[in-house]
Design a protein around this motif. Structure first.
Motif, PDB file in Angstrom:
ATOM      1  N   LEU A  50     -18.640 -54.933   2.050  1.00  0.00           N
ATOM      2  CA  LEU A  50     -17.855 -54.288   3.095  1.00  0.00           C
ATOM      3  C   LEU A  50     -18.638 -54.276   4.404  1.00  0.00           C
ATOM      4  O   LEU A  50     -19.867 -54.392   4.414  1.00  0.00           O
ATOM      5  CB  LEU A  50     -17.540 -52.847   2.698  1.00  0.00           C
ATOM      6  CG  LEU A  50     -16.501 -52.647   1.595  1.00  0.00           C
ATOM      7  CD1 LEU A  50     -16.410 -51.171   1.268  1.00  0.00           C
ATOM      8  CD2 LEU A  50     -15.146 -53.178   2.011  1.00  0.00           C
ATOM      9  N   PRO A  51     -17.942 -54.117   5.523  1.00  0.00           N
ATOM     10  CA  PRO A  51     -18.665 -53.888   6.777  1.00  0.00           C
ATOM     11  C   PRO A  51     -19.517 -52.621   6.657  1.00  0.00           C
ATOM     12  O   PRO A  51     -19.317 -51.798   5.766  1.00  0.00           O
ATOM     13  CB  PRO A  51     -17.539 -53.703   7.805  1.00  0.00           C
ATOM     14  CG  PRO A  51     -16.336 -54.322   7.176  1.00  0.00           C
ATOM     15  CD  PRO A  51     -16.487 -54.142   5.702  1.00  0.00           C
ATOM     16  N   GLN A  52     -20.440 -52.478   7.555  1.00  0.00           N
ATOM     17  CA  GLN A  52     -21.316 -51.310   7.574  1.00  0.00           C
ATOM     18  C   GLN A  52     -20.487 -50.029   7.523  1.00  0.00           C
ATOM     19  O   GLN A  52     -19.621 -49.802   8.360  1.00  0.00           O
ATOM     20  CB  GLN A  52     -22.125 -51.366   8.859  1.00  0.00           C
ATOM     21  CG  GLN A  52     -23.192 -50.303   8.995  1.00  0.00           C
ATOM     22  CD  GLN A  52     -24.046 -50.587  10.216  1.00  0.00           C
ATOM     23  OE1 GLN A  52     -24.383 -51.731  10.485  1.00  0.00           O
ATOM     24  NE2 GLN A  52     -24.378 -49.555  10.959  1.00  0.00           N
ATOM     25  N   LEU A  53     -20.729 -49.191   6.521  1.00  0.00           N
ATOM     26  CA  LEU A  53     -19.943 -47.980   6.339  1.00  0.00           C
ATOM     27  C   LEU A  53     -20.665 -46.765   6.912  1.00  0.00           C
ATOM     28  O   LEU A  53     -21.834 -46.526   6.599  1.00  0.00           O
ATOM     29  CB  LEU A  53     -19.670 -47.729   4.857  1.00  0.00           C
ATOM     30  CG  LEU A  53     -18.650 -48.620   4.167  1.00  0.00           C
ATOM     31  CD1 LEU A  53     -18.488 -48.200   2.707  1.00  0.00           C
ATOM     32  CD2 LEU A  53     -17.305 -48.575   4.878  1.00  0.00           C
ATOM     33  N   PRO A  54     -19.966 -45.982   7.730  1.00  0.00           N
ATOM     34  CA  PRO A  54     -20.545 -44.711   8.181  1.00  0.00           C
ATOM     35  C   PRO A  54     -20.506 -43.698   7.040  1.00  0.00           C
ATOM     36  O   PRO A  54     -19.948 -43.953   5.978  1.00  0.00           O
ATOM     37  CB  PRO A  54     -19.616 -44.294   9.324  1.00  0.00           C
ATOM     38  CG  PRO A  54     -18.301 -44.931   8.992  1.00  0.00           C
ATOM     39  CD  PRO A  54     -18.609 -46.204   8.261  1.00  0.00           C
ATOM     40  N   SER A  55     -21.103 -42.547   7.267  1.00  0.00           N
ATOM     41  CA  SER A  55     -21.067 -41.472   6.283  1.00  0.00           C
ATOM     42  C   SER A  55     -21.121 -40.144   7.024  1.00  0.00           C
ATOM     43  O   SER A  55     -22.000 -39.956   7.877  1.00  0.00           O
ATOM     44  CB  SER A  55     -22.256 -41.583   5.321  1.00  0.00           C
ATOM     45  OG  SER A  55     -22.208 -40.590   4.330  1.00  0.00           O
TER      46      SER A  55
END
Length: 417
Positions: free
Chosen positions: A36-41
């Motif tokens: 997946l693209p870079q995932l925020p949190s």
């Protein structure tokens, strides 16, 4: 990827990383799922494919991010705003990210689920990968069907089993494959499948022979009241399979597991001595109450489930929701679930829904919608009234019966019962 994400410790050993995962006809493994693209949190990842949902879960398991995953269709604009105001970045299927409206400290390792919404708008229930992983004992090698909508509790149960156990493959069924899932399952050697009673009824209704061609060894039902008729029908199609039904929810986890082929659970299971690994089941009034070690975050002590129960000999039957199950006919009360079970016990009925309808003098009357069993020829409302008359009190017999051509099913694989 940010330093905050990459510095998180792995939350669990991914024992199942090399398990086979079949999505959209492609044979992969957990390890080789597309990135997946870079995932925020924290992130609410809205998906329109099973592959994206599984990739988000693996990212969560490896990096300990705070994650909510759901299908895009389940999260309307109002809910997206609510999530943004609660600190979630919204990640859409095309990779577009709407930053969170509220900056807050993330809860590392938190996995959020949306309830089914049967009691109103869906609520968020917090879990961890560990609390969602309720199957921890050694399992025989299996290939599991995964037909559930991503992000639901039942979906997580199958996903965590494959992610944390060796030799537990997955065959993902996308929404456009639901009508033909037995062919997909047979092609990929599915040996275990979990679905709602509606899901299983639809498979039998559409093509029982195609269903019988799937080499199932384990059949699991849950998510709706489980009646004797569907258990018996599945036993007829799969005489050698183990057939189980599970009572589970986002709030209390998997709390009741029955393998004896009978609807309901033994009355002797009520109010047993507390055990750290076993939920305590009780009945208050007509409501099922559960104290569970698998409960969601913040739910301590007794949880009132909102589900109505009835006793049938030494069994406790879960008949439906408290707010919809009881029908008052001129002062006499009848369970819609009990009437539904009687209707579905008729060999000419594939599915039924029972509800209250306004009526003169008595205020309410019992009505029903029915899908006939096409294999057995035509059936009339008079046939069903006579069938019910010998099994129910007069006030519980449906007086209006409408016939439908198809079994209705929601995205959650449930029908409105």
């Amino acid at each position: 990827m940010t330093a905050a994400v990459t510095s998180r410790r792995r939350t669990t050993a991914l024992i199942g990383d090399d398990n086979t995962v079949v999505v959209a006809g492609k044979r992969l493994t957990w390890r080789t799922l597309h990135k997946l693209p870079q995932l925020p949190s924290p992130a609410a990842v809205l998906v329109d494919s099973g592959a994206d949902a599984l990739a988000a879960v693996r990212h969560h398991a490896v990096h300990g991010t705070e994650l909510l995953v759901a299908t895009q269709s389940r999260v309307d604009l109002r809910m997206r705003e609510e999530l943004g105001e609660s600190g979630f970045a919204i990640v859409l299927p095309d990779g577009a990210v709407t930053p969170a409206r509220l900056k807050r400290v993330e809860e590392s390792g938190r996995a959020w689920l949306l309830t089914s919404g049967s009691t109103g708008r869906p609520k968020r229930i917090g879990h961890t990968l560990e609390s969602l992983t309720t199957v921890t004992g050694d399992q025989p090698p299996r290939t599991w069907l995964l037909p559930y909508s991503p992000g639901t509790y039942a979906w997580w149960q199958v996903v965590t089993l494959s992610l944390t156990q060796a030799d537990q493959g997955l065959v993902v069924i996308e929404p456009n494959e639901l009508e033909e899932w037995p062919a997909v399952a047979a092609e990929h050697g599915v040996t275990a499948a979990s679905g709602t009673p509606t899901f299983w009824r639809q498979a039998i209704y559409r093509d029982a022979d195609a269903l019988a061609a799937v080499p199932l060894e384990q059949i699991t039902l849950g998510g709706e009241p489980v009646d004797q008729a569907i258990l018996d029908q599945l036993r007829e199609v799969f005489p050698k399979a183990r057939i189980s039904w599970i009572y589970a929810s986002s709030e209390v986890g998997a709390s009741i597991v029955v393998h004896d082929g009978k609807a309901g659970f033994p009355k002797s299971w009520l109010d047993r001595e507390p055990d750290p690994e076993r939920p305590v089941l009780s009945v208050e009034g007509d409501e099922l109450v559960i104290r569970s070690p698998h409960h969601g975050a913040g739910l301590v002590g007794a949880v009132h489930t909102g589900d109505r129960v009835e006793y049938d000999g030494d069994r406790v039957l879960i008949t439906g929701r408290l707010d919809t199950d009881e029908i008052n006919v001129g002062g006499s009360k009848v369970s819609a679930g009990v009437v539904r079970n009687v209707l579905m016990g008729h060999p000419g009925v594939s599915w039924a829904r029972v509800f209250a309808r306004k009526a003169p003098l008595v205020g309410r009357m019992v009505a029903a919608e029915v899908v006939p069993n096409r294999a057995l020829g035509p059936i009339t409302d008079a046939d069903l009234v006579q069938w019910c008359s010998t099994r129910l009190p007069d006030y519980g017999v449906p007086r209006r019966i409408k016939f439908l051509d198809e079994i209705p099913q929601k995205e959650t694989l449930k029908s409105d019962v």
